[in-house]
Design a protein around this motif. Sequence first.
Motif, short mmCIF file in Angstrom:
data_model
loop_
_atom_site.label_atom_id
_atom_site.label_comp_id
_atom_site.label_asym_id
_atom_site.label_seq_id
_atom_site.Cartn_x
_atom_site.Cartn_y
_atom_site.Cartn_z
N LEU A 153 -5.02 0.77 1.02
CA LEU A 153 -5.39 -0.27 1.98
C LEU A 153 -6.49 0.30 2.86
CD1 LEU A 153 -5.05 -2.95 3.51
CD2 LEU A 153 -3.26 -1.83 4.88
N ALA A 154 -7.64 -0.39 2.92
CA ALA A 154 -8.77 0.07 3.72
C ALA A 154 -8.96 -0.82 4.94
CB ALA A 154 -10.04 0.11 2.89
N ILE A 155 -9.31 -0.21 6.05
CA ILE A 155 -9.58 -0.92 7.30
C ILE A 155 -10.93 -0.45 7.83
CG2 ILE A 155 -8.83 -1.30 9.68
CD1 ILE A 155 -5.94 -0.83 8.72
N ALA A 156 -11.83 -1.39 8.11
CA ALA A 156 -13.15 -1.06 8.65
C ALA A 156 -13.26 -1.64 10.06
CB ALA A 156 -14.26 -1.61 7.75
N ALA A 180 -11.85 8.21 9.04
CA ALA A 180 -13.20 8.75 9.19
C ALA A 180 -13.84 8.04 10.38
CB ALA A 180 -14.03 8.52 7.93
N GLN A 181 -13.91 8.74 11.51
CA GLN A 181 -14.55 8.23 12.72
C GLN A 181 -15.81 9.06 12.93
OE1 GLN A 181 -13.90 6.00 15.60
NE2 GLN A 181 -15.90 6.79 16.22
N HIS A 182 -16.98 8.42 12.96
CA HIS A 182 -18.23 9.16 13.15
C HIS A 182 -18.19 9.93 14.46
CE1 HIS A 182 -20.46 5.99 10.49
NE2 HIS A 182 -19.77 6.85 9.77
N MET A 183 -18.37 11.26 14.38
CA MET A 183 -18.35 12.09 15.57
C MET A 183 -18.88 13.49 15.24
SD MET A 183 -14.30 13.06 15.96
CE MET A 183 -13.81 11.36 16.07
N PRO A 184 -19.36 14.22 16.24
CA PRO A 184 -19.81 15.60 16.02
C PRO A 184 -18.62 16.52 15.74
CG PRO A 184 -20.73 14.68 18.04
CD PRO A 184 -19.64 13.77 17.61
N PRO A 185 -18.87 17.72 15.19
CA PRO A 185 -17.80 18.64 14.80
C PRO A 185 -16.82 18.99 15.91
CG PRO A 185 -19.89 19.37 13.89
CD PRO A 185 -20.20 18.23 14.81
N PRO A 210 0.82 -1.23 0.00
CA PRO A 210 0.00 0.00 0.00
C PRO A 210 0.85 1.27 0.00
CG PRO A 210 -0.66 -1.52 1.75
CD PRO A 210 0.66 -1.99 1.24
N LYS A 211 0.28 2.31 -0.60
CA LYS A 211 0.89 3.63 -0.55
C LYS A 211 0.10 4.59 0.33
CE LYS A 211 3.45 3.48 -4.90
NZ LYS A 211 3.70 4.13 -6.22
N MET A 212 -1.05 4.14 0.79
CA MET A 212 -1.82 4.92 1.77
C MET A 212 -2.82 4.00 2.45
SD MET A 212 -5.28 5.90 1.20
CE MET A 212 -5.25 7.60 1.74
N VAL A 213 -3.29 4.44 3.64
CA VAL A 213 -4.24 3.65 4.42
C VAL A 213 -5.44 4.53 4.76
CG1 VAL A 213 -4.63 2.36 6.56
CG2 VAL A 213 -2.39 2.24 5.42
N VAL A 214 -6.64 4.00 4.56
CA VAL A 214 -7.87 4.68 4.98
C VAL A 214 -8.57 3.80 6.00
CG1 VAL A 214 -8.30 6.19 3.01
CG2 VAL A 214 -9.00 3.80 2.90
N ILE A 215 -9.11 4.41 7.05
CA ILE A 215 -9.76 3.66 8.13
C ILE A 215 -11.12 4.28 8.43
CG2 ILE A 215 -9.57 2.82 10.51
CD1 ILE A 215 -6.56 3.18 10.33
N GLY A 216 -12.13 3.44 8.59
CA GLY A 216 -13.46 3.89 8.98
C GLY A 216 -13.90 3.23 10.27
N ALA A 217 -14.54 3.99 11.16
CA ALA A 217 -14.98 3.45 12.45
C ALA A 217 -16.13 4.29 12.99
CB ALA A 217 -13.83 3.42 13.44
N SER A 218 -16.85 3.69 13.93
CA SER A 218 -17.94 4.41 14.60
C SER A 218 -17.98 3.95 16.05
CB SER A 218 -19.27 4.16 13.88
OG SER A 218 -20.31 4.92 14.47
N THR A 219 -19.07 3.33 16.49
CA THR A 219 -19.23 2.92 17.88
C THR A 219 -18.09 1.99 18.33
OG1 THR A 219 -21.62 2.97 17.49
CG2 THR A 219 -20.84 1.92 19.52
N GLY A 220 -17.39 2.39 19.39
CA GLY A 220 -16.25 1.61 19.87
C GLY A 220 -14.97 1.89 19.12
#
Length: 414
Positions: A344-347, A255-260, A221-231
């Motif tokens: 490379l994506a991580i969920a 990208a972690q779900h959260m308020p501003p 990979p040349k970059m990593v993206v990660i998504g998460a929310s609860t926990g």
Amino acid sequence: MAALPHAPFPRQMVQPVRVAVVDDSVVVRGLLSKWLSETSGIEVVGAFKSGREIIDALPGVAPRIILLDLDMPDMDGITALPLILAKSPQSRVIVVSSLSVHGAELTMRSLMRGATDYLPKPSNHREVSTSADFRQALVAKVLAVGGVRAITRAASPAVPARPPVAPPVARSPFPATSPIQRIPSAASPVAPFRQPVPASAAAPADRSAGPQVRPLERVRPKMVVIGASTGGPQALVLTLGRMKNLIARVPVVIAQHMPPIFGSIFASHLKQHAGLPAVEAVEGKSLQPGTIYLAPGGCHTVVRRKADGQHVIAMLPSEARGPWRPSIDLLFSSAAEAYGNEALAIALTGMGRDGTEGALHLSRRGANVLVQDEASSVVWGIPGSIAEAGLASSILPPEKIGELAVALLEGQAP
């Protein structure tokens, strides 16, 4: 106020979700207890006015979920949290606090110390009692954290076991069902960014034998993206902690779900707890190896490739995509467009299906998508949806995801 429709209660759950409410306000305690008691699948086992009261009641009341206010007399939530977890380790704590800067700082501190999730509380009793959104969010979080999964299996996308791999910077056309949207331009012309492919664009997969794992692509990979929310905050620390020595080689965008109000605070805590260079993402910022870019709360963050080959951060209006802020789908899809199979994506753990369409976009470019397993997830919504769509390259706990990411970054994938 009209009663909200009861959330569905799954057949596999024999017992209702046991909830304890801890808040020094008698009004808030009463409202939260009433709303939850009126919801199918939830049982309120006690209401307490301080951290000391709930600790004294444990483990007798045996709650699955504890709704914990932070600002209380006698013993506040921050002080009570580690004592609660020590006395009742099977309980999940959801922090319910205000959205002030002070409240956000305390909330983030509690998440890093073991709280499972948080719910922003309106600033006064009147807003608490009249906010349908707050009530709906409260019920949804309690049911999700309590074990109710909400994955729409019939609509999940599917891909072949090994999709065709396109060159990282190629601009091969995507299906006509994927509308094109250009990211707001900076000075330089950029390649078009395509919205995620709708889940309905593909036929559902056969899941009779459980989630199907795609073959792992041996691509560095040349970059990593990660998504998460609860926990997500705790899972992020575990995952990134294993990647610490190799993050210097690639940029990481989260990208972690959260308020501003949480964005810069979370970046600061991530830097402190993981010992990693984390910053809040800024429009037009060039992506640099060795830096973790955290999408601002409430704002969609994407990556793009400029005409000169440089990769930068770009922001989209908050209304650009669905209810989730920031959108994992948009981040994942933009990474597929900008980096192809070299993304490379991580969920990680979280409610909902945000990220599944973006994972489809990535898989069609031959990129690896690593997802957190059900056993270690607080809520197996985001990773579970991707796994059940057949888009996961691997399904692992956070620490193992970090180790596999290191192997990929070193060019030593199994």
